[in-house]
Design a protein around this motif. Structure first.
Motif, PDB file in Angstrom:
ATOM      1  N   GLY A   1      -8.292-119.541  27.353  1.00  0.00           N
ATOM      2  CA  GLY A   1      -9.053-120.420  26.599  1.00  0.00           C
ATOM      3  C   GLY A   1      -9.706-119.638  25.507  1.00  0.00           C
ATOM      4  N   LEU A   2      -9.306-118.681  25.272  1.00  0.00           N
ATOM      5  CA  LEU A   2     -10.095-117.622  24.306  1.00  0.00           C
ATOM      6  C   LEU A   2      -9.234-117.086  23.164  1.00  0.00           C
ATOM      7  N   LYS A   3      -9.680-116.840  22.131  1.00  0.00           N
ATOM      8  CA  LYS A   3      -9.034-116.145  21.161  1.00  0.00           C
ATOM      9  C   LYS A   3      -8.969-114.872  21.118  1.00  0.00           C
ATOM     10  N   GLY A   4      -8.051-114.101  20.398  1.00  0.00           N
ATOM     11  CA  GLY A   4      -8.116-112.695  20.288  1.00  0.00           C
ATOM     12  C   GLY A   4      -7.949-112.209  18.896  1.00  0.00           C
ATOM     13  N   PHE A   5      -8.893-111.450  18.366  1.00  0.00           N
ATOM     14  CA  PHE A   5      -9.164-110.809  16.854  1.00  0.00           C
ATOM     15  C   PHE A   5      -8.813-109.472  17.212  1.00  0.00           C
ATOM     16  N   VAL A   6      -7.941-108.957  16.258  1.00  0.00           N
ATOM     17  CA  VAL A   6      -7.730-107.593  16.002  1.00  0.00           C
ATOM     18  C   VAL A   6      -8.539-106.699  14.767  1.00  0.00           C
ATOM     19  N   THR A   7      -9.161-105.812  15.214  1.00  0.00           N
ATOM     20  CA  THR A   7     -10.028-105.154  14.106  1.00  0.00           C
ATOM     21  C   THR A   7      -8.837-104.059  13.300  1.00  0.00           C
ATOM     22  N   MET A   8      -9.023-104.205  11.790  1.00  0.00           N
ATOM     23  CA  MET A   8      -8.419-103.287  11.081  1.00  0.00           C
ATOM     24  C   MET A   8      -9.368-103.129  10.182  1.00  0.00           C
ATOM     25  N   ASN A   9     -10.316-102.572  10.440  1.00  0.00           N
ATOM     26  CA  ASN A   9     -11.472-102.623   9.593  1.00  0.00           C
ATOM     27  C   ASN A   9     -11.985-101.153   9.039  1.00  0.00           C
ATOM     28  N   THR A  10     -11.063-100.561   8.518  1.00  0.00           N
ATOM     29  CA  THR A  10     -11.198 -99.243   7.871  1.00  0.00           C
ATOM     30  C   THR A  10     -10.650 -99.505   6.335  1.00  0.00           C
ATOM     31  N   LEU A  11     -10.799 -98.292   5.502  1.00  0.00           N
ATOM     32  CA  LEU A  11     -10.035 -98.192   4.250  1.00  0.00           C
ATOM     33  C   LEU A  11      -8.648 -97.830   4.818  1.00  0.00           C
ATOM     34  N   ILE A  12      -7.889 -98.160   3.912  1.00  0.00           N
ATOM     35  CA  ILE A  12      -6.200 -97.970   4.062  1.00  0.00           C
ATOM     36  C   ILE A  12      -6.028 -96.951   2.844  1.00  0.00           C
ATOM     37  N   PHE A  13      -5.392 -95.599   3.187  1.00  0.00           N
ATOM     38  CA  PHE A  13      -4.957 -94.891   2.029  1.00  0.00           C
ATOM     39  C   PHE A  13      -3.591 -95.127   1.717  1.00  0.00           C
ATOM     40  N   THR A  14      -3.157 -94.878   0.483  1.00  0.00           N
ATOM     41  CA  THR A  14      -1.795 -94.906  -0.133  1.00  0.00           C
ATOM     42  C   THR A  14      -0.916 -94.778   0.863  1.00  0.00           C
ATOM     43  N   GLY A  15      -0.904 -93.360   1.308  1.00  0.00           N
ATOM     44  CA  GLY A  15       0.190 -92.905   2.336  1.00  0.00           C
ATOM     45  C   GLY A  15       0.513 -93.939   3.708  1.00  0.00           C
ATOM     46  N   GLU A  16      -0.516 -94.427   3.822  1.00  0.00           N
ATOM     47  CA  GLU A  16      -0.830 -95.315   5.050  1.00  0.00           C
ATOM     48  C   GLU A  16      -0.026 -96.746   5.018  1.00  0.00           C
ATOM     49  N   LEU A  17      -0.022 -97.107   3.803  1.00  0.00           N
ATOM     50  CA  LEU A  17       0.473 -98.727   3.627  1.00  0.00           C
ATOM     51  C   LEU A  17       1.591 -99.038   4.713  1.00  0.00           C
ATOM     52  N   GLU A  18       2.528 -98.223   4.493  1.00  0.00           N
ATOM     53  CA  GLU A  18       3.868 -98.572   5.206  1.00  0.00           C
ATOM     54  C   GLU A  18       3.240 -98.734   6.893  1.00  0.00           C
ATOM     55  N   ALA A  19       2.649 -97.713   7.335  1.00  0.00           N
ATOM     56  CA  ALA A  19       2.127 -98.051   8.743  1.00  0.00           C
ATOM     57  C   ALA A  19       1.240 -99.133   9.162  1.00  0.00           C
ATOM     58  N   ALA A  20       0.622 -99.445   8.094  1.00  0.00           N
ATOM     59  CA  ALA A  20      -0.571-100.868   8.092  1.00  0.00           C
ATOM     60  C   ALA A  20       0.336-101.971   8.190  1.00  0.00           C
ATOM     61  N   GLU A  21       1.353-101.716   7.472  1.00  0.00           N
ATOM     62  CA  GLU A  21       2.303-103.126   7.182  1.00  0.00           C
ATOM     63  C   GLU A  21       3.141-103.241   8.438  1.00  0.00           C
ATOM     64  N   ALA A  22       3.498-102.108   9.216  1.00  0.00           N
ATOM     65  CA  ALA A  22       4.166-102.286  10.660  1.00  0.00           C
ATOM     66  C   ALA A  22       3.295-102.986  11.344  1.00  0.00           C
ATOM     67  N   GLN A  23       1.817-102.331  11.539  1.00  0.00           N
ATOM     68  CA  GLN A  23       0.808-102.976  12.543  1.00  0.00           C
ATOM     69  C   GLN A  23       0.528-104.422  12.323  1.00  0.00           C
ATOM     70  N   LEU A  24       0.624-104.733  10.934  1.00  0.00           N
ATOM     71  CA  LEU A  24       0.412-106.157  10.587  1.00  0.00           C
ATOM     72  C   LEU A  24       1.447-107.108  11.165  1.00  0.00           C
ATOM     73  N   ARG A  25       2.801-106.701  11.289  1.00  0.00           N
ATOM     74  CA  ARG A  25       3.846-107.362  11.855  1.00  0.00           C
ATOM     75  C   ARG A  25       3.757-107.485  13.396  1.00  0.00           C
ATOM     76  N   ALA A  26       3.334-106.319  13.892  1.00  0.00           N
ATOM     77  CA  ALA A  26       2.992-106.289  15.379  1.00  0.00           C
ATOM     78  C   ALA A  26       2.156-107.337  15.740  1.00  0.00           C
ATOM     79  N   VAL A  27       0.967-107.468  14.847  1.00  0.00           N
ATOM     80  CA  VAL A  27      -0.183-108.198  15.190  1.00  0.00           C
ATOM     81  C   VAL A  27       0.501-109.636  15.227  1.00  0.00           C
ATOM     82  N   ALA A  28       1.090-110.303  14.067  1.00  0.00           N
ATOM     83  CA  ALA A  28       1.573-111.443  13.972  1.00  0.00           C
ATOM     84  C   ALA A  28       2.539-111.875  15.039  1.00  0.00           C
ATOM     85  N   ASP A  29       3.389-111.046  15.448  1.00  0.00           N
ATOM     86  CA  ASP A  29       4.388-111.301  16.395  1.00  0.00           C
ATOM     87  C   ASP A  29       3.832-111.340  17.986  1.00  0.00           C
ATOM     88  N   ALA A  30       2.687-110.685  17.900  1.00  0.00           N
ATOM     89  CA  ALA A  30       1.871-110.897  19.343  1.00  0.00           C
ATOM     90  C   ALA A  30       1.045-112.183  19.290  1.00  0.00           C
TER      91      ALA A  30
END
Length: 817
Positions: A63-92
């Motif tokens: 009965g609990l909710k789960g929140f994932v922290t992505m609470n840092t700055l994202i650099f230009t070269g990391e946008l693709e990896a951040a996008e992949a992590q967002l998709r994994a978060v949504a799928d889970a």
């Protein structure tokens, strides 16, 4: 996305699986945790993408909710990896994302639209206007407010469209979250990237007008005590706060369990408008599981010495008393506080020494009011223990064992889905059970009952036996016609068939619509354009520095004065002296604006500058529809990737962006190569503003006051530096809101990277002065002017600047690691 639950929520931290279980056992409503990347607590154990489905399933089953922290700055070269992590978060099936970076938040809205978006406290939302600006870009399901706000200031948010979340317990950063550059400046370990080196917990000396001020044992000038707002929960509920957050993803499961238990009681009572059920034993548990001293933080209002006394920076626990007698192996206490002590408890002696030399041990036994330590195994040097030394309790093995057993042995009930079951049929026809859009029909017909027909009580008893299934009977609608008989064993099987049908339907839930958007779709267009001539701007902090800028013909001047009432003098001086119509003077806003402080913006505007250097979200909101004044976003708005850059340019109507100070030269090049280069200005020379804090060092350690009303304003009378452990002096300034900034004593220069930056198309460069007099300021400005015109090279400029800077020069953050 389901509608938000209006019931206030208790949100607990988890750095590992044991902390998740502890939070569930202790009554949390939701748990927040991080993954190995894009997480402001990289030192926590954290979870992997492979762990996500199991963690979320466990939380949801209870009965609990789960929140994932992505609470840092994202650099230009990391946008693709951040996008992949967002998709994994949504799928889970994660319930919410806690995000700092505006560009990442926009990407999350596109990539994971069904996941709630929570603005992290790292986003530095300190006012209703700042929240309104973020809401104008994309909708939020929650905003985590800055920890520096009081209850009264939180009340001034009213009832915004976005529910509010507030930290109520745990460690306090001395700097505003999202605004601390100390670890980055001193060691290239950015707090905005989850690598805080905790420089605030280190000892410092205070140097006043060139003389070291002896403060005795007070050395931890930037280390706040911890937050424990358990007594303010009713006020926060009345103020409209919807989520009550506990800090501590680096803490133990015992800490999570103990703190969550106490705040569960307090929040439930506040919701019910009942008296507080929090007991002295509860308060003791809060202090023992982790404490540097417990306070109301900023929630109770400003009281600088109350929050930061400076005597220690590490965990302490409760005070036991003062040593009245000390012999070889034992002590007696006076002025005892009533905190229980027993053999096996851990203690630490506070002798006013350097904390690296502190002594601690476990109590061997207690006899005749004497606390006795084992002479051989305690390791205590009793020559250093004397009357007058205070004693703190750091460990209670009995309490730790009790809490550990509590969470380890707890069997929290799993959340069950209520079923409304309808029973239909009549003699000679099958019986059918229907619930949750599914049905099960018997193979055999109902019979006429000779004596005991099926009644509602019998049906409820049999159909309610849902056991270990994730369901429970909510209502039963008996629509049987006539007096019916049906074998009870067949009824049990029919119940199992219905459960199987519901399970099967749930496992075949419709797939989410494929999201074809990628981060590339959010990048700004990058038109081909010729690189303009290099242009130098100067930030001045005094009128003599303004005079130096005018003397050297600087075309773009920024002013950042501690007292904005003096801005009008700078503007008048500049406009009278400069004849070039292309020359401009812009005035800096305060770095932070709290509720009710937009009057500072009106005061700045009255000085009639050509432009503004905007430093916070509230200022962006205040001026976003103004096209009659030049607007530059400063470094504090954390522009670290091209998506964030595009959002601010489009939604704030900006003319220029300052690249984030978290970027090294390579990352600046990535940014400039991914967005129009003419959008950006880079600070090429500066004393890095490391800590920016509500805490006032001047008031706390140079006055007997508590806030600006009774401190006597020592900030206006003295030049103050802090000396760190390696002997480096760092200049301390106070601004109009009494917020302090500690500047790195060593100047940072990016001269070596200038040719590559020019080649990438960057044309605007800034130097920021600190405490230079007029001649020194003019020499520094001319040195960089010659670099921009090609009259000198980076190596020669570096040699020249090193000669000018008394405390040294570094390439600092631009050099990277």
């Amino acid at each position: 996305m389901p509608a938000a639950d209006p019931t206030p929520e208790l949100l607990s931290p988890a750095g590992n699986w044991d902390c998740v279980r502890a939070a569930v056992a202790a009554g949390a409503d939701a748990v927040y945790f991080g993954l190995p990347a894009f997480n402001a607590r990289l030192r926590a154990d954290n979870f992997t993408n492979d762990d996500l489905p199991e963690v979320i399933d466990y939380l949801h089953r209870h009965g609990l909710k789960g929140f994932v922290t992505m609470n840092t700055l994202i650099f230009t070269g990391e946008l693709e990896a951040a996008e992949a992590q967002l998709r994994a978060v949504a799928d889970a099936g994660v319930d919410a994302l806690i995000i700092q970076d505006l560009g990442l938040a926009k990407l999350a809205r596109e990539i994971a639209p069904d996941v709630e978006l929570h603005a992290s406290t790292q986003m530095t939302i300190t006012s209703p206007e700042g929240l309104a600006f973020v809401e104008s870009i994309f909708p939020l399901e929650r905003a985590v407010l800055a920890r520096e706000l009081s209850v009264r200031e939180i009340e001034r948010f009213g009832t915004p469209a976005t529910p509010l979340e507030v930290f109520v317990h745990g460690a306090l950063c001395v700097a505003y979250s999202g605004q601390c550059l100390t670890s980055e400046s001193l060691g290239q370990r950015s707090a905005n990237r989850g690598e805080c080196a905790q420089a605030c917990r280190m000892p410092y000396e205070i140097v006043v007008d060139g003389e070291t001020r002896d403060l005795g044992e007070v050395r931890y000038l930037l280390s706040p005590q911890d937050l424990a707002a358990v007594d303010l929960i009713p006020e926060l509920v009345r103020a409209g706060v919807k989520s009550f957050k506990i800090e501590g993803r680096l803490k133990s499961p015992e800490y999570v369990a103990a703190v969550t238990r106490v705040y569960r009681k307090a929040l439930d009572a506040a919701i019910a408008q009942s008296p507080s059920p929090v007991t002295p034993r509860d308060r003791y548990a809060l202090e023992m599981t982790f404490s540097r001293g417990l306070t109301n933080g900023w929630l109770g209002g400003t009281d600088h010495p109350y929050l930061t006394h400076g005597r220690f920076g590490k965990k302490r626990g409760p005070l036991l008393g003062t040593i009245s007698e000390a012999q070889n192996g034992w002590i007696r206490l006076t002025d005892t506080t009533g905190v229980p002590i027993a053999a096996g408890d851990g203690v630490v002696f506070d002798a006013g020494e350097n904390r690296d030399l502190e002594q601690g041990a476990r109590i061997w036994k207690i006899e005749n009011d004497r606390i006795i330590f084992h002479r051989q195994f305690s390791g205590i040097n009793f020559d250093r223990i004397r009357p007058g030394v205070t004693l703190y309790k750091t460990s209670d093995p009995k309490l730790e064992t009790e809490i550990r057993k509590f969470w380890q042995n707890a069997k929290p009930a799993e959340s069950k889905t209520p079923l409304d079951i309808t029973v239909t049929g009549k003699p000679g026809e099958p019986v059918t059970l229907t619930a949750a859009g599914c049905s099960a029909t018997s193979d055999i017909p109902l019979q006429m009952a000779a004596n005991r027909p099926l009644d509602t009580d019998t049906l409820a008893a049999k159909l309610g036996r849902l056991g270990d299934t994730p369901y429970q009977l909510a209502t039963l609608d008996n629509q049987l016609e006539g007096d019916c008989h049906f074998p009870l064993s067949a009824l049990n099987q029919l119940r199992r068939d219905l459960v199987a049908a519901i399970d099967s339907a749930g496992s075949q839930s419709p797939a989410r619509a494929a999201i074809t958007t990628t981060h590339r779709d959010l990048l700004p267009p990058k038109p081909q354009a010729e690189t303009p001539a290099a242009r130098l701007s100067v930030l001045a902090r005094t009128l003599p520095q303004v005079e130096a800028a005018i003397e050297t013909g600087v075309p773009t001047l920024y002013c950042d004065f501690e007292d904005p009432r003096r801005y009008k003098d700078a503007v008048s001086l500049f406009k009278c002296a400069i004849r070039n119509p292309q020359s401009t003077i812009s005035l800096a806003t305060p770095r932070i604006l709290k509720p009710g402080e937009t009057g500072y913006l009106r005061l700045i505007e009255k000085a009639a500058p050509h432009g503004l250097l905007l430093r916070n979200l509230a200022a962006l909101h205040y001026y976003k529809d103004r096209s009659d004044i030049r607007k530059t976003a400063d470094f504090s708005l954390n522009v670290a990737n091209p998506i964030t850059a595009r959002l601010l340019m489009e939604h704030a109507g900006l003319d220029l962006l300052t690249a984030s100070y978290d970027l090294n030269a390579s990352q600046v090049l990535d940014l400039v190569n991914s967005a129009p280069a003419h959008w950006f200005e880079l600070t090429l020379h500066q004393h890095m503003p490391m800590f920016h804090m509500e805490h006032c060092v001047f008031c706390t350690f140079l006055s007997d006051g508590h806030d600006y009303k009774d401190c006597g304003r020592p900030c206006e009378k003295h030049e103050v530096h802090l000396r760190d452990r390696v002997g480096q002096l760092h200049r301390l300034h106070a601004d109009v809101g009494c917020r302090n900034t500690l500047f790195n004593g060593r100047a940072q220069t990016g001269a070596r990277f200038f040719p590559a930056l020019r080649q990438a198309g960057l044309s605007r460069f800034r130097i920021e002065l600190l405490d230079e007099d007029r001649p020194a300021a003019a020499r520094t400005i001319r040195a960089y002017q010659q670099l921009l015109t090609g009259a000198t090279d980076p190596a020669a400029l570096l040699t020249r600047v090193e000669a000018l800077e008394q405390l040294g020069v570094t390439e600092g953050t631009l050099a990277g690691r």
